[in-house]
Design a protein around this motif. Sequence first.
Motif, mmCIF file in Angstrom:
data_model
loop_
_atom_site.group_PDB
_atom_site.id
_atom_site.type_symbol
_atom_site.label_atom_id
_atom_site.label_comp_id
_atom_site.label_asym_id
_atom_site.label_seq_id
_atom_site.Cartn_x
_atom_site.Cartn_y
_atom_site.Cartn_z
ATOM 1 N N MET A 16 0.833 -1.224 -0.070
ATOM 2 C CA MET A 16 0.014 -0.082 -0.054
ATOM 3 C C MET A 16 0.848 1.272 0.038
ATOM 4 S SD MET A 16 -3.007 1.053 -0.267
ATOM 5 C CE MET A 16 -4.589 0.081 0.389
ATOM 6 N N LYS A 17 2.063 1.198 0.596
ATOM 7 C CA LYS A 17 3.005 2.354 0.736
ATOM 8 C C LYS A 17 3.228 2.648 -0.681
ATOM 9 C CE LYS A 17 6.830 4.013 3.164
ATOM 10 N NZ LYS A 17 8.144 3.375 4.230
ATOM 11 N N ASP A 18 3.757 1.784 -1.619
ATOM 12 C CA ASP A 18 3.791 1.915 -3.329
ATOM 13 C C ASP A 18 2.941 2.839 -3.758
ATOM 14 O OD1 ASP A 18 6.008 -1.151 -3.328
ATOM 15 O OD2 ASP A 18 6.608 0.911 -2.912
ATOM 16 N N LEU A 19 1.505 2.334 -3.521
ATOM 17 C CA LEU A 19 0.455 2.948 -3.826
ATOM 18 C C LEU A 19 0.509 4.297 -3.787
ATOM 19 C CD1 LEU A 19 -1.949 2.813 -5.578
ATOM 20 C CD2 LEU A 19 -3.252 1.918 -3.729
ATOM 21 N N MET A 20 0.737 4.726 -2.372
ATOM 22 C CA MET A 20 0.618 6.091 -1.999
ATOM 23 C C MET A 20 1.743 6.796 -2.764
ATOM 24 S SD MET A 20 -2.082 6.427 -0.276
ATOM 25 C CE MET A 20 -1.729 7.920 0.536
ATOM 26 N N GLY A 21 2.787 6.368 -2.736
ATOM 27 C CA GLY A 21 3.878 7.003 -3.393
ATOM 28 C C GLY A 21 3.846 7.175 -4.891
ATOM 29 N N MET A 22 2.998 6.422 -5.662
ATOM 30 C CA MET A 22 2.702 6.314 -6.799
ATOM 31 C C MET A 22 1.475 7.546 -6.983
ATOM 32 S SD MET A 22 2.755 2.414 -8.469
ATOM 33 C CE MET A 22 1.606 2.989 -9.816
ATOM 34 N N MET A 23 0.823 7.742 -6.086
ATOM 35 C CA MET A 23 -0.228 8.666 -6.241
ATOM 36 C C MET A 23 0.338 10.149 -5.875
ATOM 37 S SD MET A 23 -3.076 7.190 -7.013
ATOM 38 C CE MET A 23 -4.419 8.359 -6.356
ATOM 39 N N LYS A 24 1.327 10.244 -5.117
ATOM 40 C CA LYS A 24 2.002 11.422 -5.000
ATOM 41 C C LYS A 24 2.605 11.648 -6.232
ATOM 42 C CE LYS A 24 2.572 11.360 0.007
ATOM 43 N NZ LYS A 24 3.523 11.296 1.190
ATOM 44 N N GLN A 25 3.572 10.874 -6.852
ATOM 45 C CA GLN A 25 4.153 11.191 -7.978
ATOM 46 C C GLN A 25 3.418 11.596 -9.177
ATOM 47 O OE1 GLN A 25 6.270 7.310 -8.777
ATOM 48 N NE2 GLN A 25 8.233 8.620 -8.703
ATOM 49 N N ALA A 26 2.170 10.888 -9.152
ATOM 50 C CA ALA A 26 1.002 11.438 -10.294
ATOM 51 C C ALA A 26 0.753 12.774 -10.119
ATOM 52 C CB ALA A 26 -0.053 10.279 -10.133
ATOM 53 N N LYS A 27 0.522 12.904 -8.715
ATOM 54 C CA LYS A 27 -0.173 14.482 -8.569
ATOM 55 C C LYS A 27 1.061 15.348 -8.813
ATOM 56 C CE LYS A 27 -2.322 17.336 -5.088
ATOM 57 N NZ LYS A 27 -3.345 17.762 -5.995
ATOM 58 N N ALA A 28 2.192 15.151 -8.644
ATOM 59 C CA ALA A 28 3.303 15.779 -8.819
ATOM 60 C C ALA A 28 3.500 16.173 -10.335
ATOM 61 C CB ALA A 28 4.621 15.536 -8.103
ATOM 62 N N MET A 29 3.368 15.138 -11.132
ATOM 63 C CA MET A 29 3.441 15.059 -12.503
ATOM 64 C C MET A 29 2.419 16.056 -13.127
ATOM 65 S SD MET A 29 5.002 14.306 -15.048
ATOM 66 C CE MET A 29 4.816 13.549 -16.546
ATOM 67 N N GLN A 30 1.157 15.904 -12.378
ATOM 68 C CA GLN A 30 -0.039 16.733 -12.896
ATOM 69 C C GLN A 30 0.194 18.109 -12.843
ATOM 70 O OE1 GLN A 30 -3.657 15.947 -10.900
ATOM 71 N NE2 GLN A 30 -4.703 16.435 -12.688
ATOM 72 N N GLU A 31 1.023 18.278 -11.462
ATOM 73 C CA GLU A 31 0.998 19.850 -11.274
ATOM 74 C C GLU A 31 2.215 20.230 -12.364
ATOM 75 O OE1 GLU A 31 2.031 19.870 -7.175
ATOM 76 O OE2 GLU A 31 0.035 19.551 -6.490
ATOM 77 N N LYS A 32 3.412 19.510 -12.548
ATOM 78 C CA LYS A 32 4.480 19.950 -13.385
ATOM 79 C C LYS A 32 3.636 20.033 -14.876
ATOM 80 C CE LYS A 32 8.431 17.777 -11.314
ATOM 81 N NZ LYS A 32 9.347 17.128 -11.325
ATOM 82 N N MET A 33 2.973 19.483 -15.358
ATOM 83 C CA MET A 33 2.364 19.352 -16.611
ATOM 84 C C MET A 33 1.500 20.654 -16.675
ATOM 85 S SD MET A 33 3.132 17.229 -18.537
ATOM 86 C CE MET A 33 2.210 17.635 -20.124
ATOM 87 N N ALA A 34 0.772 21.139 -15.557
ATOM 88 C CA ALA A 34 0.035 22.406 -15.807
ATOM 89 C C ALA A 34 0.895 23.527 -15.943
ATOM 90 C CB ALA A 34 -0.911 22.532 -14.595
ATOM 91 N N ALA A 35 2.139 23.605 -15.107
ATOM 92 C CA ALA A 35 3.110 24.455 -15.197
ATOM 93 C C ALA A 35 3.455 24.725 -16.468
ATOM 94 C CB ALA A 35 3.980 24.483 -13.983
ATOM 95 N N LEU A 36 4.049 23.610 -17.105
ATOM 96 C CA LEU A 36 4.483 23.306 -18.328
ATOM 97 C C LEU A 36 3.698 23.971 -19.547
ATOM 98 C CD1 LEU A 36 6.744 22.445 -20.140
ATOM 99 C CD2 LEU A 36 5.635 20.338 -20.520
ATOM 100 N N GLN A 37 2.400 23.890 -19.480
ATOM 101 C CA GLN A 37 1.286 24.034 -20.254
ATOM 102 C C GLN A 37 1.171 25.846 -20.310
ATOM 103 O OE1 GLN A 37 -1.996 21.775 -19.430
ATOM 104 N NE2 GLN A 37 -1.633 20.113 -21.058
ATOM 105 N N GLU A 38 1.485 26.047 -19.229
ATOM 106 C CA GLU A 38 1.366 27.741 -18.853
ATOM 107 C C GLU A 38 2.541 28.315 -19.549
ATOM 108 O OE1 GLU A 38 -0.013 31.433 -18.096
ATOM 109 O OE2 GLU A 38 -1.139 29.618 -17.781
ATOM 110 N N GLU A 39 3.673 27.579 -19.110
ATOM 111 C CA GLU A 39 4.904 28.237 -19.780
ATOM 112 C C GLU A 39 5.077 28.111 -21.476
ATOM 113 O OE1 GLU A 39 9.050 27.049 -18.640
ATOM 114 O OE2 GLU A 39 7.882 26.118 -16.914
ATOM 115 N N ILE A 40 4.517 27.165 -21.731
ATOM 116 C CA ILE A 40 4.338 26.754 -23.433
ATOM 117 C C ILE A 40 3.241 27.916 -24.057
ATOM 118 C CG2 ILE A 40 3.441 25.391 -25.147
ATOM 119 C CD1 ILE A 40 4.679 23.092 -23.657
#
Length: 107
Positions: A1-25
């Motif tokens: 279950m710990k791995d799943l939580m880590g993956m969820m955190k990574q997915a959220k961080a990736m989503q935030e980075k993508m939003a920032a990237l789209q704004e930069e673009i």
Amino acid sequence: MKDLMGMMKQAKAMQEKMAALQEEIAQLSATGRSGGGLVSVTLNGRGEMAALSIDPSLAKPDEKDILEDLVVAAHNDAKVKLDQAMQEKTQAMTDGLQLPAGLKLPF
């Protein structure tokens, strides 16, 4: 279950980075030139033409076809530059991530 939580955190961080990237673009712009700089086209980050500059010496009725070709060439030059800038920003953001080969970002 710990791995799943880590993956969820990574997915959220990736989503935030993508939003920032789209704004930069969206803030990017690229200018393409043709005819030795007689025609220039500026595109915004969405690929929309934001500016067009044509040297007055080209405004001759008998050279209409040449002018049209130069505008198209300048637009294509700007598009290539914009695509390269977008690719560089995306590459910088995704460095270190283990993404599947061939995955195109931004989505």
